[in-house]
Design a protein around this motif. Structure first.
Motif, PDB file in Angstrom:
ATOM      1  N   VAL A  17       0.867  -1.181   0.000  1.00 16.81           N
ATOM      2  CA  VAL A  17       0.000   0.000   0.000  1.00 16.81           C
ATOM      3  C   VAL A  17       0.904   1.231   0.000  1.00 16.81           C
ATOM      4  N   VAL A  18       0.575   2.209  -0.838  1.00 19.91           N
ATOM      5  CA  VAL A  18       1.403   3.408  -0.997  1.00 19.91           C
ATOM      6  C   VAL A  18       0.782   4.565  -0.219  1.00 19.91           C
ATOM      7  N   TYR A  19       1.550   5.102   0.725  1.00 12.38           N
ATOM      8  CA  TYR A  19       1.097   6.209   1.568  1.00 12.38           C
ATOM      9  C   TYR A  19       1.846   7.487   1.205  1.00 12.38           C
ATOM     10  N   PRO A  20       1.177   8.637   1.260  1.00 15.03           N
ATOM     11  CA  PRO A  20       1.855   9.907   0.982  1.00 15.03           C
ATOM     12  C   PRO A  20       2.880  10.232   2.067  1.00 15.03           C
ATOM     13  N   ALA A  21       4.009  10.854   1.643  1.00 17.11           N
ATOM     14  CA  ALA A  21       5.064  11.198   2.593  1.00 17.11           C
ATOM     15  C   ALA A  21       5.473  12.670   2.508  1.00 17.11           C
ATOM     16  N   ASN A  22       4.780  13.464   1.676  1.00 22.75           N
ATOM     17  CA  ASN A  22       5.018  14.909   1.663  1.00 22.75           C
ATOM     18  C   ASN A  22       3.708  15.617   1.317  1.00 22.75           C
ATOM     19  N   ASP A  23       3.731  16.936   1.342  1.00 22.32           N
ATOM     20  CA  ASP A  23       2.508  17.717   1.124  1.00 22.32           C
ATOM     21  C   ASP A  23       1.898  17.492  -0.257  1.00 22.32           C
ATOM     22  N   ILE A  24       2.740  17.397  -1.276  1.00 25.15           N
ATOM     23  CA  ILE A  24       2.217  17.185  -2.626  1.00 25.15           C
ATOM     24  C   ILE A  24       1.499  15.843  -2.706  1.00 25.15           C
ATOM     25  N   ALA A  25       2.094  14.811  -2.131  1.00 23.69           N
ATOM     26  CA  ALA A  25       1.470  13.485  -2.137  1.00 23.69           C
ATOM     27  C   ALA A  25       0.158  13.505  -1.357  1.00 23.69           C
ATOM     28  N   GLU A  26       0.128  14.236  -0.237  1.00 21.84           N
ATOM     29  CA  GLU A  26      -1.103  14.371   0.546  1.00 21.84           C
ATOM     30  C   GLU A  26      -2.196  15.052  -0.279  1.00 21.84           C
ATOM     31  N   CYS A  27      -1.822  16.088  -1.013  1.00 19.03           N
ATOM     32  CA  CYS A  27      -2.791  16.793  -1.860  1.00 19.03           C
ATOM     33  C   CYS A  27      -3.343  15.871  -2.950  1.00 19.03           C
ATOM     34  N   LEU A  28      -2.480  15.094  -3.573  1.00 16.40           N
ATOM     35  CA  LEU A  28      -2.933  14.165  -4.611  1.00 16.40           C
ATOM     36  C   LEU A  28      -3.913  13.140  -4.052  1.00 16.40           C
ATOM     37  N   ALA A  29      -3.611  12.617  -2.864  1.00 21.69           N
ATOM     38  CA  ALA A  29      -4.527  11.663  -2.229  1.00 21.69           C
ATOM     39  C   ALA A  29      -5.844  12.353  -1.897  1.00 21.69           C
ATOM     40  N   GLY A  30      -5.775  13.590  -1.432  1.00 20.88           N
ATOM     41  CA  GLY A  30      -6.988  14.342  -1.113  1.00 20.88           C
ATOM     42  C   GLY A  30      -7.850  14.589  -2.330  1.00 20.88           C
ATOM     43  N   ILE A  31      -7.223  14.956  -3.439  1.00 18.87           N
ATOM     44  CA  ILE A  31      -7.967  15.175  -4.678  1.00 18.87           C
ATOM     45  C   ILE A  31      -8.637  13.877  -5.119  1.00 18.87           C
ATOM     46  N   ALA A  32      -7.936  12.756  -4.950  1.00 17.87           N
ATOM     47  CA  ALA A  32      -8.477  11.453  -5.338  1.00 17.87           C
ATOM     48  C   ALA A  32      -9.531  10.950  -4.344  1.00 17.87           C
ATOM     49  N   GLY A  33      -9.599  11.594  -3.175  1.00 16.60           N
ATOM     50  CA  GLY A  33     -10.569  11.169  -2.163  1.00 16.60           C
ATOM     51  C   GLY A  33     -10.154   9.915  -1.424  1.00 16.60           C
ATOM     52  N   THR A  34      -8.826   9.696  -1.323  1.00 15.46           N
ATOM     53  CA  THR A  34      -8.307   8.505  -0.647  1.00 15.46           C
ATOM     54  C   THR A  34      -7.242   8.899   0.361  1.00 15.46           C
ATOM     55  N   LYS A  35      -6.917   7.983   1.252  1.00 15.96           N
ATOM     56  CA  LYS A  35      -5.825   8.212   2.198  1.00 15.96           C
ATOM     57  C   LYS A  35      -4.517   7.648   1.669  1.00 15.96           C
ATOM     58  N   LEU A  37      -2.279   6.302  -2.027  1.00 13.92           N
ATOM     59  CA  LEU A  37      -2.125   6.653  -3.435  1.00 13.92           C
ATOM     60  C   LEU A  37      -2.247   5.390  -4.289  1.00 13.92           C
ATOM     61  N   THR A  38      -3.205   5.407  -5.182  1.00 14.96           N
ATOM     62  CA  THR A  38      -3.429   4.261  -6.049  1.00 14.96           C
ATOM     63  C   THR A  38      -2.498   4.331  -7.257  1.00 14.96           C
ATOM     64  N   ALA A  39      -2.395   3.219  -7.967  1.00  9.75           N
ATOM     65  CA  ALA A  39      -1.587   3.186  -9.182  1.00  9.75           C
ATOM     66  C   ALA A  39      -2.115   4.200 -10.190  1.00  9.75           C
ATOM     67  N   ARG A  40      -3.423   4.354 -10.252  1.00  9.41           N
ATOM     68  CA  ARG A  40      -4.020   5.316 -11.188  1.00  9.41           C
ATOM     69  C   ARG A  40      -3.625   6.746 -10.834  1.00  9.41           C
ATOM     70  N   THR A  41      -3.700   7.103  -9.563  1.00  3.62           N
ATOM     71  CA  THR A  41      -3.328   8.447  -9.119  1.00  3.62           C
ATOM     72  C   THR A  41      -1.851   8.715  -9.400  1.00  3.62           C
ATOM     73  N   LEU A  42      -0.998   7.736  -9.086  1.00  3.76           N
ATOM     74  CA  LEU A  42       0.431   7.902  -9.336  1.00  3.76           C
ATOM     75  C   LEU A  42       0.718   7.992 -10.832  1.00  3.76           C
ATOM     76  N   GLY A  43      -0.011   7.239 -11.630  1.00  4.46           N
ATOM     77  CA  GLY A  43       0.143   7.315 -13.080  1.00  4.46           C
ATOM     78  C   GLY A  43      -0.228   8.685 -13.618  1.00  4.46           C
ATOM     79  N   CYS A  44      -1.310   9.248 -13.107  1.00  5.10           N
ATOM     80  CA  CYS A  44      -1.725  10.598 -13.515  1.00  5.10           C
ATOM     81  C   CYS A  44      -0.685  11.631 -13.097  1.00  5.10           C
ATOM     82  N   ALA A  45      -0.156  11.486 -11.888  1.00  5.18           N
ATOM     83  CA  ALA A  45       0.869  12.419 -11.406  1.00  5.18           C
ATOM     84  C   ALA A  45       2.109  12.345 -12.294  1.00  5.18           C
TER      85      ALA A  45
END
Length: 70
Positions: A17-35, A37-45
């Protein structure tokens, strides 16, 4: 602007399971509505030009993941 997404990968019930470790990663998870980071979210990033890096872990984190003595 810093375009690095730092993540931690943890084993949860045998699944990575991939967890955010900085503010940008936290924002991406927030935009995705998850705690996490999914493969899809990371792929988009990645597609948007973000660099994805694993954050360094300390030895206590590693032993808990690997199931070693504490």
């Amino acid at each position: 602007m810093d375009k690095v997404v730092l993540v931690h990968v943890k084993s949860v019930y045998g699944k990575a399971v991939v967890y955010p470790a900085n503010d940008i990663a936290e924002c991406l998870a927030g935009i995705a509505g998850t705690k996490t980071l999914t493969a899809r979210t990371l792929g988009c990033a990645d597609h948007m030009g973000f660099e994805i890096k694993l954050a360094e872990r300390d030895i206590q984190d590693l032993t808990s993941i690997l199931g070693g003595p504490r």
